[in-house]
Design a protein around this motif. Structure first.
Motif, PDB file in Angstrom:
ATOM      1  N   LEU A 192      21.223  -8.629  11.400  1.00 31.59           N
ATOM      2  CA  LEU A 192      19.926  -7.971  11.254  1.00 31.59           C
ATOM      3  C   LEU A 192      19.404  -7.427  12.567  1.00 31.59           C
ATOM      4  N   GLY A 193      19.718  -8.093  13.648  1.00 33.08           N
ATOM      5  CA  GLY A 193      19.233  -7.635  14.941  1.00 33.08           C
ATOM      6  C   GLY A 193      17.759  -7.910  15.118  1.00 33.08           C
ATOM      7  N   GLU A 194      17.203  -7.314  16.132  1.00 30.74           N
ATOM      8  CA  GLU A 194      15.786  -7.511  16.421  1.00 30.74           C
ATOM      9  C   GLU A 194      14.933  -6.621  15.531  1.00 30.74           C
ATOM     10  N   PHE A 195      13.728  -7.102  15.321  1.00 30.01           N
ATOM     11  CA  PHE A 195      12.767  -6.324  14.550  1.00 30.01           C
ATOM     12  C   PHE A 195      12.433  -5.061  15.339  1.00 30.01           C
ATOM     13  N   PRO A 196      12.364  -3.894  14.673  1.00 20.41           N
ATOM     14  CA  PRO A 196      12.146  -2.634  15.396  1.00 20.41           C
ATOM     15  C   PRO A 196      10.744  -2.529  15.989  1.00 20.41           C
ATOM     16  N   ALA A 197      10.563  -1.490  16.776  1.00 14.83           N
ATOM     17  CA  ALA A 197       9.239  -1.189  17.332  1.00 14.83           C
ATOM     18  C   ALA A 197       8.242  -1.073  16.178  1.00 14.83           C
ATOM     19  N   SER A 198       6.996  -1.176  16.482  1.00 18.43           N
ATOM     20  CA  SER A 198       5.980  -1.272  15.439  1.00 18.43           C
ATOM     21  C   SER A 198       5.815  -0.013  14.591  1.00 18.43           C
ATOM     22  N   TRP A 199       6.122   1.146  15.090  1.00 18.33           N
ATOM     23  CA  TRP A 199       5.793   2.344  14.334  1.00 18.33           C
ATOM     24  C   TRP A 199       6.627   2.570  13.072  1.00 18.33           C
ATOM     25  N   PRO A 200       7.965   2.312  13.023  1.00 18.08           N
ATOM     26  CA  PRO A 200       8.662   2.570  11.750  1.00 18.08           C
ATOM     27  C   PRO A 200       8.175   1.691  10.594  1.00 18.08           C
ATOM     28  N   PRO A 201       8.004   0.379  10.793  1.00 17.39           N
ATOM     29  CA  PRO A 201       7.475  -0.412   9.675  1.00 17.39           C
ATOM     30  C   PRO A 201       6.062   0.012   9.263  1.00 17.39           C
ATOM     31  N   LEU A 202       5.258   0.432  10.228  1.00 21.76           N
ATOM     32  CA  LEU A 202       3.901   0.875   9.899  1.00 21.76           C
ATOM     33  C   LEU A 202       3.909   2.172   9.092  1.00 21.76           C
ATOM     34  N   VAL A 203       4.846   3.058   9.403  1.00 22.43           N
ATOM     35  CA  VAL A 203       4.956   4.300   8.632  1.00 22.43           C
ATOM     36  C   VAL A 203       5.365   3.990   7.194  1.00 22.43           C
ATOM     37  N   VAL A 204       6.307   3.067   7.023  1.00 25.72           N
ATOM     38  CA  VAL A 204       6.733   2.681   5.676  1.00 25.72           C
ATOM     39  C   VAL A 204       5.575   2.023   4.927  1.00 25.72           C
ATOM     40  N   LEU A 205       4.846   1.161   5.602  1.00 27.00           N
ATOM     41  CA  LEU A 205       3.691   0.519   4.981  1.00 27.00           C
ATOM     42  C   LEU A 205       2.628   1.546   4.592  1.00 27.00           C
ATOM     43  N   ALA A 206       2.385   2.506   5.455  1.00 21.22           N
ATOM     44  CA  ALA A 206       1.419   3.571   5.143  1.00 21.22           C
ATOM     45  C   ALA A 206       1.889   4.398   3.942  1.00 21.22           C
ATOM     46  N   ALA A 207       3.189   4.654   3.863  1.00 17.62           N
ATOM     47  CA  ALA A 207       3.732   5.390   2.714  1.00 17.62           C
ATOM     48  C   ALA A 207       3.538   4.590   1.426  1.00 17.62           C
ATOM     49  N   VAL A 231      14.060  -1.879   8.690  1.00 19.51           N
ATOM     50  CA  VAL A 231      13.213  -0.841   8.097  1.00 19.51           C
ATOM     51  C   VAL A 231      13.618  -0.593   6.641  1.00 19.51           C
ATOM     52  N   VAL A 232      14.918  -0.620   6.361  1.00 20.39           N
ATOM     53  CA  VAL A 232      15.395  -0.468   4.987  1.00 20.39           C
ATOM     54  C   VAL A 232      14.922  -1.651   4.142  1.00 20.39           C
ATOM     55  N   LEU A 233      15.012  -2.849   4.694  1.00 19.83           N
ATOM     56  CA  LEU A 233      14.555  -4.029   3.957  1.00 19.83           C
ATOM     57  C   LEU A 233      13.065  -3.951   3.634  1.00 19.83           C
ATOM     58  N   ILE A 234      12.291  -3.537   4.604  1.00 20.24           N
ATOM     59  CA  ILE A 234      10.847  -3.398   4.383  1.00 20.24           C
ATOM     60  C   ILE A 234      10.580  -2.375   3.285  1.00 20.24           C
ATOM     61  N   GLY A 235      11.290  -1.255   3.334  1.00 23.64           N
ATOM     62  CA  GLY A 235      11.124  -0.228   2.310  1.00 23.64           C
ATOM     63  C   GLY A 235      11.491  -0.717   0.927  1.00 23.64           C
ATOM     64  N   ALA A 236      12.600  -1.462   0.825  1.00 25.43           N
ATOM     65  CA  ALA A 236      13.013  -1.982  -0.484  1.00 25.43           C
ATOM     66  C   ALA A 236      12.029  -3.024  -0.999  1.00 25.43           C
ATOM     67  N   VAL A 237      11.566  -3.886  -0.097  1.00 27.68           N
ATOM     68  CA  VAL A 237      10.629  -4.942  -0.496  1.00 27.68           C
ATOM     69  C   VAL A 237       9.292  -4.356  -0.939  1.00 27.68           C
ATOM     70  N   LEU A 238       8.903  -3.234  -0.387  1.00 25.15           N
ATOM     71  CA  LEU A 238       7.658  -2.593  -0.809  1.00 25.15           C
ATOM     72  C   LEU A 238       7.847  -1.689  -2.031  1.00 25.15           C
ATOM     73  N   ALA A 239       8.966  -0.988  -2.096  1.00 28.54           N
ATOM     74  CA  ALA A 239       9.166   0.000  -3.160  1.00 28.54           C
ATOM     75  C   ALA A 239       9.441  -0.628  -4.526  1.00 28.54           C
ATOM     76  N   LEU A 240      10.230  -1.693  -4.568  1.00 30.61           N
ATOM     77  CA  LEU A 240      10.556  -2.279  -5.871  1.00 30.61           C
ATOM     78  C   LEU A 240       9.345  -2.848  -6.606  1.00 30.61           C
ATOM     79  N   PRO A 241       8.530  -3.690  -5.982  1.00 24.24           N
ATOM     80  CA  PRO A 241       7.345  -4.168  -6.713  1.00 24.24           C
ATOM     81  C   PRO A 241       6.374  -3.029  -7.054  1.00 24.24           C
ATOM     82  N   LEU A 242       6.281  -2.050  -6.157  1.00 23.37           N
ATOM     83  CA  LEU A 242       5.422  -0.898  -6.419  1.00 23.37           C
ATOM     84  C   LEU A 242       5.912  -0.155  -7.660  1.00 23.37           C
ATOM     85  N   PHE A 243       7.208   0.027  -7.755  1.00 33.75           N
ATOM     86  CA  PHE A 243       7.782   0.680  -8.934  1.00 33.75           C
ATOM     87  C   PHE A 243       7.482  -0.122 -10.201  1.00 33.75           C
ATOM     88  N   TYR A 244       7.709  -1.431 -10.160  1.00 33.07           N
ATOM     89  CA  TYR A 244       7.492  -2.242 -11.364  1.00 33.07           C
ATOM     90  C   TYR A 244       6.023  -2.292 -11.762  1.00 33.07           C
TER      91      TYR A 244
END
Length: 170
Positions: free
Chosen positions: A44-59, A125-138
Motif C-alpha cells: 500500500l505504501g504511504e498515504f498520499p499528500a492531502s489533496w488527492p483524497p480531498l478531491v475524491v471526498l469533494a467529488a 486513492v483508488v481505495l478511498i474512491g471505491a470505499v466512497l463510490a460503492l455505498p453512494l451507489f447503493y
C-alpha cells in the motif's frame, strides 16, 4: 382506475434493472483489484499528500448532493386516457433512465479516484474512491424500494398514478 398490485411487468422490469445495476456495480471492486497490480507493486505504501483524497471526498459530496437534490426530479405524469400498463411501462422507462444517470454520477467518484491515483502514484486513492463510490451507489442508484418510492412520488406529483410501486405515493 384500479391499481395493479401484481402486474407482470413490475417484477420483470425491477429484476432486470437490478441485475444490470449489480453488474455495473461489480466493475468497481473488479477495477480496484486490477489496479492493485498496477499501483501497489510495493504494498500500500504511504498515504498520499492531502489533496488527492480531498478531491475524491469533494467529488463524493458533490455526487451525493446532486443525487439527493436533482437525481429524483422528473416531470409529473399528465392526465391521459392511456391504459395502466402503458403508464406503468412509461414510468419504468423514466425510472431506469434516472437510475442510470444517478449511477453515472456515483461512478464518476471512482473514476476520478482512478485518475488521481496515477497522478499521486498511490493505490490509497483508488481505495478511498471505491470505499466512497460503492455505498453512494447503493444509497442513490440501487433500484430498491426507497429509490423507487421517491421516483414514484415525483411522477405522481399531480395525482396521476404511475403504477411504479403498484400503489399511489404520498
Amino acid at each position: 382506475m384500479s391499481t395493479p398490485s401484481a402486474s407482470p411487468a413490475t417484477p420483470a422490469a425491477r429484476q432486470s434493472l437490478t441485475m444490470v445495476c449489480a453488474t455495473m456495480a461489480a466493475a468497481i471492486p473488479l477495477l480496484t483489484l486490477v489496479l492493485w497490480f498496477v499501483l501497489a507493486t510495493h504494498g500500500l505504501g504511504e498515504f498520499p499528500a492531502s489533496w488527492p483524497p480531498l478531491v475524491v471526498l469533494a467529488a463524493a459530496v458533490g455526487a451525493y448532493s446532486f443525487c439527493e437534490l436533482i437525481g429524483f426530479r422528473t416531470p409529473p405524469l399528465e392526465y391521459s386516457n392511456r391504459p395502466a400498463a402503458e403508464i406503468q411501462a412509461d414510468s419504468w422507462r423514466r425510472f431506469t433512465a434516472s437510475t442510470f444517470t444517478r449511477f453515472a454520477i456515483c461512478e464518476a467518484v471512482f473514476m476520478i479516484s482512478v485518475a488521481l491515483a496515477f497522478v499521486a502514484d498511490s493505490f490509497w486513492v483508488v481505495l478511498i474512491g471505491a470505499v466512497l463510490a460503492l455505498p453512494l451507489f447503493y444509497l442513490e442508484a440501487w433500484p430498491g424500494d426507497r429509490n423507487q418510492r421517491r421516483f414514484a412520488a415525483a411522477l405522481e406529483a399531480r395525482g396521476v398514478p404511475s403504477y411504479l410501486t403498484g400503489q399511489l405515493q404520498d
